[in-house]
Design a protein around this motif. Structure first.
Motif, PDB file in Angstrom:
ATOM      1  N   GLU A  95      14.748  -5.319  74.182  1.00 38.41           N
ATOM      2  CA  GLU A  95      16.085  -5.231  75.037  1.00 38.41           C
ATOM      3  C   GLU A  95      17.178  -5.291  73.722  1.00 38.41           C
ATOM      4  OE1 GLU A  95      16.871  -5.149  78.310  1.00 38.41           O
ATOM      5  OE2 GLU A  95      14.801  -5.372  78.672  1.00 38.41           O
ATOM      6  N   LEU A  96      17.019  -5.809  72.724  1.00 39.74           N
ATOM      7  CA  LEU A  96      17.681  -5.513  71.384  1.00 39.74           C
ATOM      8  C   LEU A  96      17.894  -4.409  71.049  1.00 39.74           C
ATOM      9  CD1 LEU A  96      19.693  -7.178  69.511  1.00 39.74           C
ATOM     10  CD2 LEU A  96      17.796  -7.130  68.029  1.00 39.74           C
ATOM     11  N   ILE A  97      16.751  -3.461  71.198  1.00 36.65           N
ATOM     12  CA  ILE A  97      16.335  -2.120  70.762  1.00 36.65           C
ATOM     13  C   ILE A  97      17.116  -1.226  71.748  1.00 36.65           C
ATOM     14  CG2 ILE A  97      14.479  -0.523  70.458  1.00 36.65           C
ATOM     15  CD1 ILE A  97      12.724  -2.372  69.298  1.00 36.65           C
ATOM     16  N   LYS A  98      16.939  -1.612  73.092  1.00 38.98           N
ATOM     17  CA  LYS A  98      17.656  -0.836  73.971  1.00 38.98           C
ATOM     18  C   LYS A  98      19.130  -0.748  73.927  1.00 38.98           C
ATOM     19  CE  LYS A  98      14.197  -1.372  77.821  1.00 38.98           C
ATOM     20  NZ  LYS A  98      14.082  -1.950  79.212  1.00 38.98           N
ATOM     21  N   LYS A  99      19.610  -1.926  73.576  1.00 38.28           N
ATOM     22  CA  LYS A  99      21.155  -1.993  73.352  1.00 38.28           C
ATOM     23  C   LYS A  99      21.695  -1.383  72.035  1.00 38.28           C
ATOM     24  CE  LYS A  99      24.556  -5.748  73.155  1.00 38.28           C
ATOM     25  NZ  LYS A  99      24.814  -7.340  73.048  1.00 38.28           N
ATOM     26  N   TYR A 100      20.677  -1.278  70.887  1.00 36.88           N
ATOM     27  CA  TYR A 100      21.234  -0.630  69.717  1.00 36.88           C
ATOM     28  C   TYR A 100      20.176   0.315  69.220  1.00 36.88           C
ATOM     29  CZ  TYR A 100      24.467  -4.780  69.659  1.00 36.88           C
ATOM     30  OH  TYR A 100      25.226  -5.657  69.801  1.00 36.88           O
ATOM     31  N   PRO A 101      19.842   1.321  70.204  1.00 34.20           N
ATOM     32  CA  PRO A 101      18.725   2.340  69.594  1.00 34.20           C
ATOM     33  C   PRO A 101      19.152   3.021  68.493  1.00 34.20           C
ATOM     34  CG  PRO A 101      20.130   3.120  71.437  1.00 34.20           C
ATOM     35  CD  PRO A 101      20.511   1.670  71.358  1.00 34.20           C
ATOM     36  N   LYS A 102      18.259   3.196  67.418  1.00 30.31           N
ATOM     37  CA  LYS A 102      18.557   3.864  66.416  1.00 30.31           C
ATOM     38  C   LYS A 102      17.000   4.542  65.731  1.00 30.31           C
ATOM     39  CE  LYS A 102      20.373   0.361  64.718  1.00 30.31           C
ATOM     40  NZ  LYS A 102      21.022  -0.903  63.755  1.00 30.31           N
ATOM     41  N   ILE A 103      17.187   5.347  64.793  1.00 27.03           N
ATOM     42  CA  ILE A 103      16.107   5.844  64.156  1.00 27.03           C
ATOM     43  C   ILE A 103      15.132   4.953  63.582  1.00 27.03           C
ATOM     44  CG2 ILE A 103      15.416   7.572  62.252  1.00 27.03           C
ATOM     45  CD1 ILE A 103      17.999   8.990  62.832  1.00 27.03           C
ATOM     46  N   ILE A 104      13.950   5.076  64.142  1.00 24.26           N
ATOM     47  CA  ILE A 104      12.857   4.248  63.220  1.00 24.26           C
ATOM     48  C   ILE A 104      11.843   5.259  62.919  1.00 24.26           C
ATOM     49  CG2 ILE A 104      11.138   2.569  64.058  1.00 24.26           C
ATOM     50  CD1 ILE A 104      12.923   1.317  66.008  1.00 24.26           C
ATOM     51  N   TRP A 105      11.491   4.903  61.568  1.00 19.28           N
ATOM     52  CA  TRP A 105      10.780   5.956  60.816  1.00 19.28           C
ATOM     53  C   TRP A 105       9.501   5.346  60.062  1.00 19.28           C
ATOM     54  CZ3 TRP A 105      11.925  11.280  59.884  1.00 19.28           C
ATOM     55  CH2 TRP A 105      11.225  11.935  58.911  1.00 19.28           C
ATOM     56  N   GLY A 106       8.208   5.692  60.155  1.00 18.87           N
ATOM     57  CA  GLY A 106       7.070   5.437  59.337  1.00 18.87           C
ATOM     58  C   GLY A 106       5.843   6.050  60.199  1.00 18.87           C
ATOM     59  N   TYR A 107       4.779   5.572  59.508  1.00 25.09           N
ATOM     60  CA  TYR A 107       3.377   6.048  60.208  1.00 25.09           C
ATOM     61  C   TYR A 107       2.477   4.958  59.805  1.00 25.09           C
ATOM     62  CZ  TYR A 107       1.658   7.914  55.545  1.00 25.09           C
ATOM     63  OH  TYR A 107       1.013   8.285  54.641  1.00 25.09           O
ATOM     64  N   SER A 108       1.040   5.311  60.118  1.00 24.25           N
ATOM     65  CA  SER A 108       0.008   4.770  59.694  1.00 24.25           C
ATOM     66  C   SER A 108       0.001   3.143  60.495  1.00 24.25           C
ATOM     67  CB  SER A 108      -0.162   4.448  58.282  1.00 24.25           C
ATOM     68  OG  SER A 108      -1.520   3.867  57.871  1.00 24.25           O
ATOM     69  N   ASP A 109      -0.047   2.251  59.984  1.00 24.31           N
ATOM     70  CA  ASP A 109       0.222   1.051  60.726  1.00 24.31           C
ATOM     71  C   ASP A 109       1.181   0.659  61.530  1.00 24.31           C
ATOM     72  OD1 ASP A 109      -1.433  -1.724  60.924  1.00 24.31           O
ATOM     73  OD2 ASP A 109       0.566  -2.525  60.574  1.00 24.31           O
ATOM     74  N   ILE A 110       2.271   1.494  61.118  1.00 28.18           N
ATOM     75  CA  ILE A 110       3.354   1.488  62.003  1.00 28.18           C
ATOM     76  C   ILE A 110       3.023   2.029  63.418  1.00 28.18           C
ATOM     77  CG2 ILE A 110       6.097   2.254  62.075  1.00 28.18           C
ATOM     78  CD1 ILE A 110       4.995   0.331  59.896  1.00 28.18           C
ATOM     79  N   THR A 111       1.973   2.744  63.736  1.00 32.83           N
ATOM     80  CA  THR A 111       1.656   3.151  65.054  1.00 32.83           C
ATOM     81  C   THR A 111       1.675   2.262  66.210  1.00 32.83           C
ATOM     82  OG1 THR A 111       0.119   5.043  64.026  1.00 32.83           O
ATOM     83  CG2 THR A 111      -0.328   4.366  66.484  1.00 32.83           C
ATOM     84  N   PHE A 112       1.292   1.087  65.679  1.00 33.29           N
ATOM     85  CA  PHE A 112       1.458   0.094  66.783  1.00 33.29           C
ATOM     86  C   PHE A 112       2.910  -0.209  67.314  1.00 33.29           C
ATOM     87  CE2 PHE A 112      -1.902  -3.339  67.758  1.00 33.29           C
ATOM     88  CZ  PHE A 112      -1.400  -3.713  69.171  1.00 33.29           C
ATOM     89  N   LEU A 113       3.944  -0.109  66.427  1.00 32.51           N
ATOM     90  CA  LEU A 113       5.169  -0.398  66.632  1.00 32.51           C
ATOM     91  C   LEU A 113       5.643   1.002  67.551  1.00 32.51           C
ATOM     92  CD1 LEU A 113       7.205  -1.800  63.544  1.00 32.51           C
ATOM     93  CD2 LEU A 113       6.084  -3.016  65.645  1.00 32.51           C
ATOM     94  N   HIS A 114       5.373   2.163  66.942  1.00 34.03           N
ATOM     95  CA  HIS A 114       5.622   3.360  67.737  1.00 34.03           C
ATOM     96  C   HIS A 114       5.434   3.369  69.019  1.00 34.03           C
ATOM     97  CE1 HIS A 114       7.504   5.369  64.380  1.00 34.03           C
ATOM     98  NE2 HIS A 114       5.968   5.638  63.653  1.00 34.03           N
ATOM     99  N   THR A 115       3.897   2.791  69.394  1.00 33.33           N
ATOM    100  CA  THR A 115       3.644   3.017  70.763  1.00 33.33           C
ATOM    101  C   THR A 115       4.080   1.674  71.511  1.00 33.33           C
ATOM    102  OG1 THR A 115       1.395   3.602  69.844  1.00 33.33           O
ATOM    103  CG2 THR A 115       1.477   2.761  71.990  1.00 33.33           C
ATOM    104  N   ALA A 116       4.303   0.553  70.936  1.00 32.77           N
ATOM    105  CA  ALA A 116       4.763  -0.535  71.764  1.00 32.77           C
ATOM    106  C   ALA A 116       6.279  -0.246  72.363  1.00 32.77           C
ATOM    107  CB  ALA A 116       4.616  -1.690  71.045  1.00 32.77           C
ATOM    108  N   ILE A 117       7.013   0.183  71.201  1.00 30.83           N
ATOM    109  CA  ILE A 117       8.660   0.304  71.154  1.00 30.83           C
ATOM    110  C   ILE A 117       8.883   1.594  72.294  1.00 30.83           C
ATOM    111  CG2 ILE A 117      10.681   1.098  70.091  1.00 30.83           C
ATOM    112  CD1 ILE A 117       9.767  -0.302  67.527  1.00 30.83           C
ATOM    113  N   HIS A 118       8.180   2.538  72.010  1.00 30.80           N
ATOM    114  CA  HIS A 118       8.408   3.722  72.954  1.00 30.80           C
ATOM    115  C   HIS A 118       8.108   3.254  74.465  1.00 30.80           C
ATOM    116  CE1 HIS A 118       9.056   7.732  74.462  1.00 30.80           C
ATOM    117  NE2 HIS A 118       7.713   7.803  74.990  1.00 30.80           N
ATOM    118  N   GLN A 119       6.659   2.727  74.750  1.00 35.17           N
ATOM    119  CA  GLN A 119       6.518   2.519  76.164  1.00 35.17           C
ATOM    120  C   GLN A 119       7.440   1.453  77.010  1.00 35.17           C
ATOM    121  OE1 GLN A 119       1.795   3.894  75.897  1.00 35.17           O
ATOM    122  NE2 GLN A 119       2.187   1.680  76.193  1.00 35.17           N
TER     123      GLN A 119
END
Length: 304
Positions: A95-119
């Motif tokens: 909910e905090l990310i929805k309230k303050y959406p901003k650029i999030i950048w990275g890869y490799s192990d960050i894939t778990f965060l990309h997937t969870a955050i986007h979904q």
């Protein structure tokens, strides 16, 4: 949900949600961001170390939440991957990310965060090279550097054979949101509340240090989970350091042919996206089109 673009004078936050960061390596990347006209703020615990992690889970999570909530920070660039983001996902305040959406950048192990955050939020995030693991190398090339400029304004990206030769495993053309990232991390999401959704989407995969038999096993797991069947098409990125140590062995090409010989959707390989140079940065969650006819991957802008 697209994050706001950057502009000169903005502040970016750098934090470490996974493995420990070497201070000397991270500091070598600062000049790159300063040359883009950006200011840098480090997470309080960015240099912490707790075994193979960049500090205790609570501290890594606190740094991330503080940077999300800080309105002066316009982008979060993760220092490096390694291991550890999967330990944080169920504690992230979406909910905090929805309230303050901003650029999030990275890869490799960050894939778990990309997937969870986007979904969980719909926020578009970015798969791209990181300061303490990629930008300190003398072969951090011009194209990889230029692709950071997509953060400064809406940019349509086109990956063609002008970047690298591409191999067609199945012909066709498909359009859908592009999702995915590191193959081994995508497999780790299966059976969890953050399981990768590939329905009508272009599935992008890449990895490093995985032999063909290991890639085979992970692809089989995706197949059995229905993720290949659900996808609209497959984008095969870079698989670095994948030479087999077990002999005899299938080649990676033979693995791809096995999984896609009867596939009814486009599959192209050879994209320099992943643990490689150049590293073609892509926004995850945007509308994209994969075409075997033009041998291109076209991506909509990741910021507005």
């Amino acid at each position: 949900m697209l994050p706001n673009r950057l502009k000169p004078g903005d502040t970016i936050g750098i934090t470490a949600p996974a493995s420990p960061v070497e201070k000397e390596k991270l500091e070598q990347s600062f000049a790159f961001f300063e040359n883009l006209g950006l200011k840098i703020k480090l997470g309080e615990h960015v240099y912490d170390q707790y075994g193979y992690l960049a500090g205790k889970d609570t501290n890594r999570l606190t740094d991330f939440h503080q940077m999300i909530a800080d309105r002066n920070i316009k982008a979060i660039i993760f220092a490096r991957g390694g291991y550890g983001t999967g330990r944080l996902v169920d504690k992230i305040d979406m909910e905090l990310i929805k309230k303050y959406p901003k650029i999030i950048w990275g890869y490799s192990d960050i894939t778990f965060l990309h997937t969870a955050i986007h979904q969980a939020t719909g926020l578009v995030t970015f798969h791209g090279p990181m300061p303490a693991s990629d930008m300190i190398k003398k072969d951090f090339d011009t194209l990889s550097a230029q692709l950071f400029k997509q953060l400064f304004g809406p940019t349509n990206l086109i990956y063609s054979e002008s970047v690298s030769p591409l191999t067609i495993y199945r012909e066709g053309e498909a359009t859908g949101k592009i999702v995915g990232g590191n193959l081994s991390l995508l497999v780790q999401t299966l059976g969890t509340p953050y399981e990768i959704c590939t329905k009508n989407k272009l599935l992008f995969i890449e990895d490093i240090g995985e032999e063909p038999y290991r890639v085979d096993g992970m692809m089989n797991q995706l197949r059995l989970a229905g993720k290949l069947k659900d996808a609209a098409g497959i984008v095969i990125g870079d698989f670095a350091e994948a030479e087999p140590n077990v002999h005899p062995s299938l080649s990676l090409e033979e693995v791809w042919k096995h999984y896609f010989r009867n596939y009814k959707k486009p599959v192209l390989a050879g994209f320099r996206i992943g643990h490689c140079f150049p590293h073609f940065s892509v926004p995850l969650g945007v509308k994209a089109t994969l075409s075997s006819r033009t041998k291109t991957l076209q991506l909509s802008p990741g910021v507005y």
